[in-house]
Design an enzyme around this catalytic site. Structure first.
Site, PDB file in Angstrom:
ATOM      1  N   THR A   1       4.430   2.676   5.679  1.00  0.00           N
ATOM      2  CA  THR A   1       3.148   2.033   5.459  1.00  0.00           C
ATOM      3  C   THR A   1       2.361   2.941   6.525  1.00  0.00           C
ATOM      4  O   THR A   1       2.726   3.498   7.575  1.00  0.00           O
ATOM      5  CB  THR A   1       2.996   0.713   5.871  1.00  0.00           C
ATOM      6  OG1 THR A   1       1.740   0.406   6.183  1.00  0.00           O
ATOM      7  CG2 THR A   1       3.791   0.285   7.046  1.00  0.00           C
TER       8      THR A   1
ATOM      9  N   ASP B   1       2.625  -0.746  11.350  1.00  0.00           N
ATOM     10  CA  ASP B   1       2.734  -2.022  11.819  1.00  0.00           C
ATOM     11  C   ASP B   1       3.853  -2.815  11.723  1.00  0.00           C
ATOM     12  O   ASP B   1       4.090  -3.954  11.798  1.00  0.00           O
ATOM     13  CB  ASP B   1       1.542  -2.865  11.337  1.00  0.00           C
ATOM     14  CG  ASP B   1       1.543  -2.892   9.562  1.00  0.00           C
ATOM     15  OD1 ASP B   1       2.452  -2.260   9.046  1.00  0.00           O
ATOM     16  OD2 ASP B   1       0.887  -3.530   9.186  1.00  0.00           O
TER      17      ASP B   1
ATOM     18  N   ARG C   1       0.844  -5.464  -5.012  1.00  0.00           N
ATOM     19  CA  ARG C   1       0.850  -6.386  -4.236  1.00  0.00           C
ATOM     20  C   ARG C   1       1.177  -7.806  -5.168  1.00  0.00           C
ATOM     21  O   ARG C   1       0.216  -7.851  -5.968  1.00  0.00           O
ATOM     22  CB  ARG C   1      -0.386  -6.438  -3.166  1.00  0.00           C
ATOM     23  CG  ARG C   1      -0.477  -5.342  -2.509  1.00  0.00           C
ATOM     24  CD  ARG C   1      -1.704  -5.799  -1.482  1.00  0.00           C
ATOM     25  NE  ARG C   1      -2.179  -4.485  -0.861  1.00  0.00           N
ATOM     26  CZ  ARG C   1      -1.566  -3.799   0.141  1.00  0.00           C
ATOM     27  NH1 ARG C   1      -0.606  -4.186   0.646  1.00  0.00           N
ATOM     28  NH2 ARG C   1      -2.035  -2.678   0.629  1.00  0.00           N
TER      29      ARG C   1
ATOM     30  N   GLY D   1       0.750  -1.242   0.090  1.00  0.00           N
ATOM     31  CA  GLY D   1      -0.093  -0.108   0.110  1.00  0.00           C
ATOM     32  C   GLY D   1       0.919   1.220   0.035  1.00  0.00           C
ATOM     33  O   GLY D   1       1.671   1.383   0.626  1.00  0.00           O
TER      34      GLY D   1
ATOM     35  N   ASP E   1       4.647  -4.505   5.610  1.00  0.00           N
ATOM     36  CA  ASP E   1       5.026  -5.777   6.280  1.00  0.00           C
ATOM     37  C   ASP E   1       5.116  -6.630   5.275  1.00  0.00           C
ATOM     38  O   ASP E   1       6.001  -7.478   5.020  1.00  0.00           O
ATOM     39  CB  ASP E   1       4.231  -6.424   7.355  1.00  0.00           C
ATOM     40  CG  ASP E   1       2.829  -6.529   7.061  1.00  0.00           C
ATOM     41  OD1 ASP E   1       2.235  -5.962   6.036  1.00  0.00           O
ATOM     42  OD2 ASP E   1       2.049  -7.215   7.757  1.00  0.00           O
TER      43      ASP E   1
ATOM     44  N   ASP F   1      -0.070   2.260   8.259  1.00  0.00           N
ATOM     45  CA  ASP F   1      -0.494   1.101   9.573  1.00  0.00           C
ATOM     46  C   ASP F   1       0.339   1.397  10.603  1.00  0.00           C
ATOM     47  O   ASP F   1       0.028   1.043  11.709  1.00  0.00           O
ATOM     48  CB  ASP F   1      -0.631  -0.088   8.825  1.00  0.00           C
ATOM     49  CG  ASP F   1      -1.425  -0.343   7.891  1.00  0.00           C
ATOM     50  OD1 ASP F   1      -2.520   0.472   7.523  1.00  0.00           O
ATOM     51  OD2 ASP F   1      -1.361  -1.385   7.050  1.00  0.00           O
TER      52      ASP F   1
ATOM     53  N   ARG G   1      -5.307  -1.968   8.811  1.00  0.00           N
ATOM     54  CA  ARG G   1      -5.079  -3.478   8.485  1.00  0.00           C
ATOM     55  C   ARG G   1      -5.226  -3.853   9.986  1.00  0.00           C
ATOM     56  O   ARG G   1      -6.386  -3.868  10.495  1.00  0.00           O
ATOM     57  CB  ARG G   1      -3.689  -3.952   8.039  1.00  0.00           C
ATOM     58  CG  ARG G   1      -4.116  -5.338   7.580  1.00  0.00           C
ATOM     59  CD  ARG G   1      -2.555  -5.687   6.764  1.00  0.00           C
ATOM     60  NE  ARG G   1      -2.391  -5.019   5.610  1.00  0.00           N
ATOM     61  CZ  ARG G   1      -2.948  -5.576   4.397  1.00  0.00           C
ATOM     62  NH1 ARG G   1      -3.676  -6.424   4.192  1.00  0.00           N
ATOM     63  NH2 ARG G   1      -2.392  -4.646   3.382  1.00  0.00           N
TER      64      ARG G   1
HETATM   65  O1  F6P Z   1      -1.308  -1.189   4.474  1.00  0.00           O
HETATM   66  C1  F6P Z   1      -2.107  -0.034   4.058  1.00  0.00           C
HETATM   67  C2  F6P Z   1      -3.482  -0.341   3.780  1.00  0.00           C
HETATM   68  O2  F6P Z   1      -4.128   0.768   3.415  1.00  0.00           O
HETATM   69  C3  F6P Z   1      -4.161  -1.034   4.944  1.00  0.00           C
HETATM   70  O3  F6P Z   1      -4.552   0.132   5.803  1.00  0.00           O
HETATM   71  C4  F6P Z   1      -5.434  -1.488   4.360  1.00  0.00           C
HETATM   72  O4  F6P Z   1      -6.033  -2.605   5.164  1.00  0.00           O
HETATM   73  C5  F6P Z   1      -4.638  -2.094   3.076  1.00  0.00           C
HETATM   74  O5  F6P Z   1      -3.826  -1.273   2.875  1.00  0.00           O
HETATM   75  C6  F6P Z   1      -5.799  -2.008   1.791  1.00  0.00           C
HETATM   76  O6  F6P Z   1      -5.316  -2.743   0.717  1.00  0.00           O
HETATM   77  P1  F6P Z   1      -5.439  -2.520  -0.779  1.00  0.00           P
HETATM   78  O7  F6P Z   1      -4.636  -1.497  -1.260  1.00  0.00           O
HETATM   79  O8  F6P Z   1      -4.761  -3.670  -1.132  1.00  0.00           O
HETATM   80  O9  F6P Z   1      -7.023  -2.690  -0.855  1.00  0.00           O
END
Ligand code: F6P
Length: 316
Positions: free
Chosen positions: A124, A128, A71, A10, A102, A126, A170
């Site tokens: 990130t 985390d 991803r 992300g 992560d 998050d 997350r």
């Molecule tokens: O890791 C960053 C984040 O925005 C999280 O807060 C969220 O759960 C996730 O990415 C959403 O992922 P995606 O962009 O794959 O929908």
């Protein structure tokens, strides 16, 4: 020496400031630097181009990532990781700086096992990465959620409502609990507090009985459906209730001063660690001070953080 860099997972405000710092520090030390497009996907597909100082001009204030991000589920497979390593080896690239969260760090660990020299840079919203006090992007996302919740409070107060807001993160409650403190939320629900619906309804009812005009409840994502919770609050307490999911707005926008400085310091450190012959490390934050720890430990070792839920109790 040749170094490649990528951003993955992300996106987070400040990734561009980190890219800029890596590129400019490499050039300062006479190191060739290569940008990989769209994270590990670009590494597997060989989408790798040399970068120059002018490539990173005018980006320190820009959100997102100029390199793109992705991803890549298949990066869990050994043969896919091997292909990525091969793409660097055939270009005589010695090391990789991976900027992300992560998932990015797990990918970096897989690359390390294949013999690649790696430095991970935590970025990130998050927050985390447990071995780093803060991650690049966290405080910018916090500013965004704070601004949004402040606006929700205006209308919540005018209409005597209970406002339920879902914040990203997350599985990590940091963005929620920091938002709660910054915005004076009455209740913050995260994976650390657990979801006790009856307890929440009782607290909301108590606030209504005490004559509280309006109420803000922050709920971390992946805990419960905030719309359903708002309906239950409306049905069971005297409050009119509304729910808002802040969503992806938290990932965008210009990075805060803190994130620009942290990203710049981490970018410089990442390059200089490699230059000193050190690798398989992650840059980590101790506030605005940048240190490094073993890549294999950064997701496992937890640094002590203050219990902000306890602080919230005192501020109610
Ligand atoms: O890791 C960053 C984040 O925005 C999280 O807060 C969220 O759960 C996730 O990415 C959403 O992922 P995606 O962009 O794959 O929908």
């Amino acid at each position: 020496m040749k170094i490649a860099l990528l951003t993955s997972g992300g996106d987070a405000p400040g990734m561009n400031a980190a890219i800029r710092a890596v590129v400019r520090t490499c050039i300062y030390h006479g190191i060739e630097v290569y940008g990989v497009r769209d994270g590990y996907r670009g590494l597997v597909e060989g989408d790798i181009k040399q970068m120059y100082s002018f490539d990173v001009g005018q980006i320190i204030d820009r959100g997102g990532t100029i390199l793109g991000s992705a991803r890549l589920e298949s990066f869990k497979k050994d043969e896919v990781v091997a292909k990525a390593v091969k793409n660097l080896k055939i270009r005589n690239i010695d090391a990789l700086i991976a900027i992300g969260g992560d998932g990015t760090f797990k990918g970096a660990l897989a690359l390390e096992k294949h013999g690649l020299k790696i430095i991970g840079v935590p970025a990130t919203i998050d927050n985390d990465i447990s071995g780093s006090e803060y991650t690049i992007g966290f405080f910018s996302a916090l500013d965004t959620s704070m601004e949004a919740i402040d606006k929700l409070r205006d209308t919540s107060f005018s209409h005597q409502r209970c406002t339920v807001v879902e914040v990203m993160g997350r599985d990590c409650g940091d963005l929620s609990v920091y938002s709660g403190i910054a915005c004076g939320a009455e209740i913050v629900v995260t994976s650390e507090t657990g979801f006790d619906e009856d307890g929440i309804l009782k607290r909301v009812q108590k606030a209504k009985n005490q004559g509280k005009r309006h109420l803000i409840i922050v709920v971390a994502e992946n805990i419960t459906d905030v719309r359903t919770l708002a309906v239950k609050i409306q049905e069971n307490t005297g409050y009119d209730a509304r729910a808002t999911v802040l969503g992806y707005i938290q990932r965008g926008g210009s990075p805060s001063a803190f994130d620009r400085v942290l990203a710049s310091k981490m970018g410089i450190t990442a390059v200089e660690l490699l230059k000193e012959g050190k690798h398989n490390l992650a840059t980590v934050s101790r506030g605005l001070h940048v240190d490094s720890v073993k890549l294999s430990e950064v997701l496992v070792n937890k640094i002590d953080k203050p219990d902000l839920h306890e602080s919230l109790q005192k501020l109610r």
